[in-house]
Scaffold this motif. Structure first.
Motif, PDB file in Angstrom:
ATOM      1  N   VAL A  54       0.842  -1.198   0.000  1.00  0.00           N
ATOM      2  CA  VAL A  54       0.000   0.000   0.000  1.00  0.00           C
ATOM      3  C   VAL A  54       0.879   1.250   0.000  1.00  0.00           C
ATOM      4  CG1 VAL A  54      -1.799   1.277   1.216  1.00  0.00           C
ATOM      5  CG2 VAL A  54      -1.853  -1.225   1.200  1.00  0.00           C
ATOM      6  N   LEU A  55       1.915   1.224   0.837  1.00  0.00           N
ATOM      7  CA  LEU A  55       2.841   2.353   0.881  1.00  0.00           C
ATOM      8  C   LEU A  55       3.596   2.472  -0.441  1.00  0.00           C
ATOM      9  CD1 LEU A  55       3.973   4.607   2.643  1.00  0.00           C
ATOM     10  CD2 LEU A  55       5.717   2.993   3.450  1.00  0.00           C
ATOM     11  N   MET A  56       4.005   1.324  -0.999  1.00  0.00           N
ATOM     12  CA  MET A  56       4.681   1.351  -2.299  1.00  0.00           C
ATOM     13  C   MET A  56       3.766   1.953  -3.368  1.00  0.00           C
ATOM     14  SD  MET A  56       6.891  -2.152  -2.713  1.00  0.00           S
ATOM     15  CE  MET A  56       5.812  -3.301  -1.877  1.00  0.00           C
ATOM     16  N   ALA A  57       2.511   1.531  -3.348  1.00  0.00           N
ATOM     17  CA  ALA A  57       1.553   2.024  -4.342  1.00  0.00           C
ATOM     18  C   ALA A  57       1.362   3.533  -4.216  1.00  0.00           C
ATOM     19  CB  ALA A  57       0.220   1.303  -4.183  1.00  0.00           C
ATOM     20  N   ALA A  58       1.316   4.016  -2.968  1.00  0.00           N
ATOM     21  CA  ALA A  58       1.158   5.457  -2.746  1.00  0.00           C
ATOM     22  C   ALA A  58       2.334   6.226  -3.332  1.00  0.00           C
ATOM     23  CB  ALA A  58       1.010   5.738  -1.257  1.00  0.00           C
ATOM     24  N   HIS A  59       3.546   5.736  -3.091  1.00  0.00           N
ATOM     25  CA  HIS A  59       4.737   6.391  -3.648  1.00  0.00           C
ATOM     26  C   HIS A  59       4.715   6.350  -5.175  1.00  0.00           C
ATOM     27  CE1 HIS A  59       7.403   7.433  -0.244  1.00  0.00           C
ATOM     28  NE2 HIS A  59       6.747   6.469   0.393  1.00  0.00           N
ATOM     29  N   ILE A  60       4.306   5.220  -5.729  1.00  0.00           N
ATOM     30  CA  ILE A  60       4.265   5.075  -7.188  1.00  0.00           C
ATOM     31  C   ILE A  60       3.281   6.061  -7.808  1.00  0.00           C
ATOM     32  CG2 ILE A  60       3.403   3.533  -9.004  1.00  0.00           C
ATOM     33  CD1 ILE A  60       4.792   1.232  -7.452  1.00  0.00           C
ATOM     34  N   ILE A  61       2.087   6.164  -7.225  1.00  0.00           N
ATOM     35  CA  ILE A  61       1.058   7.055  -7.774  1.00  0.00           C
ATOM     36  C   ILE A  61       1.520   8.502  -7.768  1.00  0.00           C
ATOM     37  CG2 ILE A  61      -1.250   7.995  -7.364  1.00  0.00           C
ATOM     38  CD1 ILE A  61      -2.048   5.158  -6.400  1.00  0.00           C
ATOM     39  N   VAL A  62       2.147   8.909  -6.659  1.00  0.00           N
ATOM     40  CA  VAL A  62       2.607  10.304  -6.564  1.00  0.00           C
ATOM     41  C   VAL A  62       3.815  10.545  -7.468  1.00  0.00           C
ATOM     42  CG1 VAL A  62       3.619  12.028  -5.024  1.00  0.00           C
ATOM     43  CG2 VAL A  62       1.710  10.609  -4.231  1.00  0.00           C
ATOM     44  N   ALA A  63       4.788   9.652  -7.416  1.00  0.00           N
ATOM     45  CA  ALA A  63       6.017   9.851  -8.182  1.00  0.00           C
ATOM     46  C   ALA A  63       5.774   9.807  -9.687  1.00  0.00           C
ATOM     47  CB  ALA A  63       7.045   8.797  -7.790  1.00  0.00           C
ATOM     48  N   ALA A  64       4.851   8.987 -10.121  1.00  0.00           N
ATOM     49  CA  ALA A  64       4.602   8.849 -11.552  1.00  0.00           C
ATOM     50  C   ALA A  64       4.141  10.149 -12.200  1.00  0.00           C
ATOM     51  CB  ALA A  64       3.561   7.750 -11.797  1.00  0.00           C
ATOM     52  N   GLN A  65       3.568  11.047 -11.392  1.00  0.00           N
ATOM     53  CA  GLN A  65       3.122  12.325 -11.950  1.00  0.00           C
ATOM     54  C   GLN A  65       4.284  13.195 -12.423  1.00  0.00           C
ATOM     55  OE1 GLN A  65       0.061  13.214 -12.742  1.00  0.00           O
ATOM     56  NE2 GLN A  65      -0.710  11.247 -11.985  1.00  0.00           N
ATOM     57  N   GLN A  66       5.521  12.832 -12.018  1.00  0.00           N
ATOM     58  CA  GLN A  66       6.688  13.552 -12.542  1.00  0.00           C
ATOM     59  C   GLN A  66       6.768  13.468 -14.062  1.00  0.00           C
ATOM     60  OE1 GLN A  66      10.547  13.008 -10.388  1.00  0.00           O
ATOM     61  NE2 GLN A  66       9.373  11.563  -9.158  1.00  0.00           N
ATOM     62  N   LEU A  67       6.215  12.393 -14.613  1.00  0.00           N
ATOM     63  CA  LEU A  67       6.250  12.236 -16.073  1.00  0.00           C
ATOM     64  C   LEU A  67       5.604  13.417 -16.777  1.00  0.00           C
ATOM     65  CD1 LEU A  67       5.410   8.454 -16.580  1.00  0.00           C
ATOM     66  CD2 LEU A  67       7.511   9.611 -17.270  1.00  0.00           C
ATOM     67  N   VAL A  68       4.487  13.888 -16.229  1.00  0.00           N
ATOM     68  CA  VAL A  68       3.783  14.992 -16.891  1.00  0.00           C
ATOM     69  C   VAL A  68       4.149  16.354 -16.316  1.00  0.00           C
ATOM     70  CG1 VAL A  68       1.844  13.560 -17.627  1.00  0.00           C
ATOM     71  CG2 VAL A  68       1.753  14.679 -15.406  1.00  0.00           C
ATOM     72  N   SER A  69       4.679  16.383 -15.094  1.00  0.00           N
ATOM     73  CA  SER A  69       4.989  17.681 -14.485  1.00  0.00           C
ATOM     74  C   SER A  69       6.439  18.109 -14.636  1.00  0.00           C
ATOM     75  CB  SER A  69       4.639  17.655 -12.986  1.00  0.00           C
ATOM     76  OG  SER A  69       5.505  16.773 -12.291  1.00  0.00           O
ATOM     77  N   SER A 108       7.689  17.953 -21.783  1.00  0.00           N
ATOM     78  CA  SER A 108       7.739  19.383 -22.093  1.00  0.00           C
ATOM     79  C   SER A 108       6.376  20.008 -21.818  1.00  0.00           C
ATOM     80  CB  SER A 108       8.097  19.591 -23.568  1.00  0.00           C
ATOM     81  OG  SER A 108       7.849  20.931 -23.955  1.00  0.00           O
ATOM     82  N   PRO A 109       6.355  21.207 -21.204  1.00  0.00           N
ATOM     83  CA  PRO A 109       5.079  21.887 -20.968  1.00  0.00           C
ATOM     84  C   PRO A 109       4.324  22.187 -22.264  1.00  0.00           C
ATOM     85  CG  PRO A 109       6.847  22.902 -19.711  1.00  0.00           C
ATOM     86  CD  PRO A 109       7.499  21.951 -20.659  1.00  0.00           C
ATOM     87  N   LYS A 110       5.023  22.123 -23.391  1.00  0.00           N
ATOM     88  CA  LYS A 110       4.387  22.393 -24.679  1.00  0.00           C
ATOM     89  C   LYS A 110       3.671  21.162 -25.245  1.00  0.00           C
ATOM     90  CE  LYS A 110       8.053  25.713 -25.770  1.00  0.00           C
ATOM     91  NZ  LYS A 110       9.193  26.015 -26.675  1.00  0.00           N
ATOM     92  N   THR A 111       3.850  20.017 -24.597  1.00  0.00           N
ATOM     93  CA  THR A 111       3.241  18.773 -25.061  1.00  0.00           C
ATOM     94  C   THR A 111       2.162  18.335 -24.079  1.00  0.00           C
ATOM     95  OG1 THR A 111       5.330  18.079 -26.073  1.00  0.00           O
ATOM     96  CG2 THR A 111       3.667  16.376 -25.715  1.00  0.00           C
ATOM     97  N   PRO A 112       0.904  18.465 -24.426  1.00  0.00           N
ATOM     98  CA  PRO A 112      -0.167  18.044 -23.512  1.00  0.00           C
ATOM     99  C   PRO A 112      -0.055  16.557 -23.174  1.00  0.00           C
ATOM    100  CG  PRO A 112      -1.054  19.381 -25.301  1.00  0.00           C
ATOM    101  CD  PRO A 112       0.367  19.063 -25.660  1.00  0.00           C
ATOM    102  N   SER A 113      -0.116  16.249 -21.879  1.00  0.00           N
ATOM    103  CA  SER A 113      -0.071  14.868 -21.412  1.00  0.00           C
ATOM    104  C   SER A 113      -0.999  14.724 -20.213  1.00  0.00           C
ATOM    105  CB  SER A 113       1.342  14.462 -20.986  1.00  0.00           C
ATOM    106  OG  SER A 113       2.257  14.563 -22.048  1.00  0.00           O
ATOM    107  N   VAL A 114      -1.587  13.551 -20.093  1.00  0.00           N
ATOM    108  CA  VAL A 114      -2.434  13.244 -18.939  1.00  0.00           C
ATOM    109  C   VAL A 114      -2.076  11.854 -18.440  1.00  0.00           C
ATOM    110  CG1 VAL A 114      -4.767  12.759 -18.127  1.00  0.00           C
ATOM    111  CG2 VAL A 114      -4.375  14.692 -19.644  1.00  0.00           C
ATOM    112  N   LEU A 115      -1.788  11.752 -17.140  1.00  0.00           N
ATOM    113  CA  LEU A 115      -1.594  10.466 -16.487  1.00  0.00           C
ATOM    114  C   LEU A 115      -2.564  10.409 -15.322  1.00  0.00           C
ATOM    115  CD1 LEU A 115      -0.064   7.799 -16.033  1.00  0.00           C
ATOM    116  CD2 LEU A 115       1.551   9.086 -14.605  1.00  0.00           C
ATOM    117  N   SER A 116      -3.523   9.495 -15.399  1.00  0.00           N
ATOM    118  CA  SER A 116      -4.549   9.395 -14.358  1.00  0.00           C
ATOM    119  C   SER A 116      -4.714   7.952 -13.919  1.00  0.00           C
ATOM    120  CB  SER A 116      -5.901   9.918 -14.870  1.00  0.00           C
ATOM    121  OG  SER A 116      -5.840  11.292 -15.157  1.00  0.00           O
ATOM    122  N   PHE A 117      -4.744   7.767 -12.596  1.00  0.00           N
ATOM    123  CA  PHE A 117      -5.053   6.453 -12.035  1.00  0.00           C
ATOM    124  C   PHE A 117      -6.452   6.518 -11.426  1.00  0.00           C
ATOM    125  CE2 PHE A 117      -0.348   6.621 -11.771  1.00  0.00           C
ATOM    126  CZ  PHE A 117      -0.072   5.525 -12.571  1.00  0.00           C
TER     127      PHE A 117
END
Length: 395
Positions: free
Chosen positions: A213-228, A232-241
């Protein structure tokens, strides 16, 4: 202008009948690749119009032909056929009678509009400088998408290069208006399935566990680095769980956690890179915390790219048909559409038809149990598509 007036008059004359057709389709929805009765009904409607050149494609789909005065040019008009696994909450004379199945994305309207368009075009075929292909395509709502099967069919491949035009209802647009966007319009879509594996145990003794559960929490939060941060801010991206299952209890740490989500973007190169980085990131996080993460990615539809020259021509022709005040420019839309498969290979344009009417209480979004349309949009949609097809063949 005489032909345009004729098309408008025919659209007005035929619209009441095809509103009834739309209601029949709405009342009798079928899920993806199960559109057998829908296909039979559509074939019957086409034959009643007088169209007999009809072939089956992609299991339950249909490809029909209207021949004009020339065979040198061709245009393909597409409508999708499938419904969604949603229980309708509308109380209407034509509410879905199929439990937990509903036309909540307007595909009933797409089919009715294209049938209206077909009747108009068949009636003026002596004015058509080419051939019109009518594609009633199944299974837009589920991967791999009916379009991915259509493009492999011999009946489709034998057509060669030709203009593709698709129309989709949009409740956020008021009835009477249509919207266009040149270039990148809609996103790619990939499905993500993560299984985070640890070692369960008593919640009061976490030192004896490897907490997924703790691993999953870290994964969900850290994965948002891909879009943030990585994208590139010029390339629209969405990552949603949207789905996380940790089937433990208040005092039980489970052995594993399941995470499901989606990644979407408008850039195919970044799409490939992002998915590779995502897999490396989530597996490394899990391993660094003593567990592991299994990753499954279902690659879905590509991004939808409207041909710029064609889209601008169609937009101007729409202005001529509806007036400049009723044709709007659209922003990018991060939803996905399997019409994108055609846009990756052919000169194509996918545009939106306004069906909303707040005064009538018609404003629920797509994929909701209260979705509905202002049916006066069918006259506009059918007539406009006929006009766009005629003009595309002349250009």
């Amino acid at each position: 202008m005489e032909l345009q007036k004729r098309i408008k008059n025919l659209a007005q004359e035929y619209a009441p009948y095809f509103i009834a057709v739309r209601r029949h389709l709405h009342k009798n929805p079928e899920l993806s690749f199960q559109e057998h009765k829908t296909s039979s009904y559509i074939r019957g409607q086409l034959e009643d119009i007088g169209i007999t050149d009809i072939v089956s494609v992609a299991k339950t789909g249909l490809l029909a032909t209207i021949k004009g005065t020339s065979v040198e040019r061709a245009v393909l008009l597409r409508a999708d056929m499938d419904a969604l696994p949603i229980s309708e909450k509308n109380v209407l004379d034509y509410t879905s009678k199929i439990p937990k199945v509903m036309h909540a994305c307007g595909h009933d309207a797409h089919m009715a509009s294209l049938l209206l368009c077909a009747k108009i075009l068949f009636g003026i075929k002596e004015e058509i400088c080419g051939t019109v292909k009518l594609l009633f395509q199944p299974a837009e709502e589920v991967m791999p998408g009916g379009a991915s099967l259509v493009i492999k069919e011999n009946a489709y491949r034998s057509l060669g290069e030709l203009t593709h035009i698709g129309q989709h209802v949009q409740p956020d647009l008021p009835v009477g208006k249509v919207g266009f966007r040149s270039g990148k319009f809609m996103a790619s879509m990939d499905e993500l399935f993560l299984k985070v594996i640890g070692k369960g145990g008593h919640a009061a003794m976490p030192e004896n566990t490897i907490d997924p559960v703790l691993m999953a929490a870290h994964i969900i939060v850290a994965a948002q680095q891909l879009v943030s941060r990585v994208s590139s801010p010029k390339t629209p991206s969405v990552l949603s769980f949207g789905k996380v299952i940790a089937n433990g209890a208040i005092n039980i740490i489970p052995d594993e956690v399941l995470i499901e989500g989606t990644f979407r973007t408008l850039d195919e190169e970044w799409r490939k890179t992002a998915l590779e980085k995502l897999e490396k990131m989530v597996t490394a996080i899990a391993e660094g915390m003593g567990g592991k993460c299994e990753v499954k990615i279902n690659h879905g539809y590509p991004s939808l790219i409207n041909d710029r020259k064609l889209t601008e021509e169609l937009r101007q022709n729409a202005v001529g048909y509806l007036g400049a005040e009723n044709v709007v420019d659209l922003d990018v839309w991060m939803a996905a559409e399997d019409f994108a498969y055609y846009t990756q290979r052919q000169p194509a344009c996918f545009y939106l038809l306004g069906v909303g009417n707040r005064e009538k209480g018609i404003h629920s979004g797509l994929h909701t149990p209260t979705f509905n349309i202002d049916e006066s949009a069918l006259e506009i949609g059918g007539g406009l598509m006929a006009w766009l097809a005629v003009k595309a063949l002349k250009s």
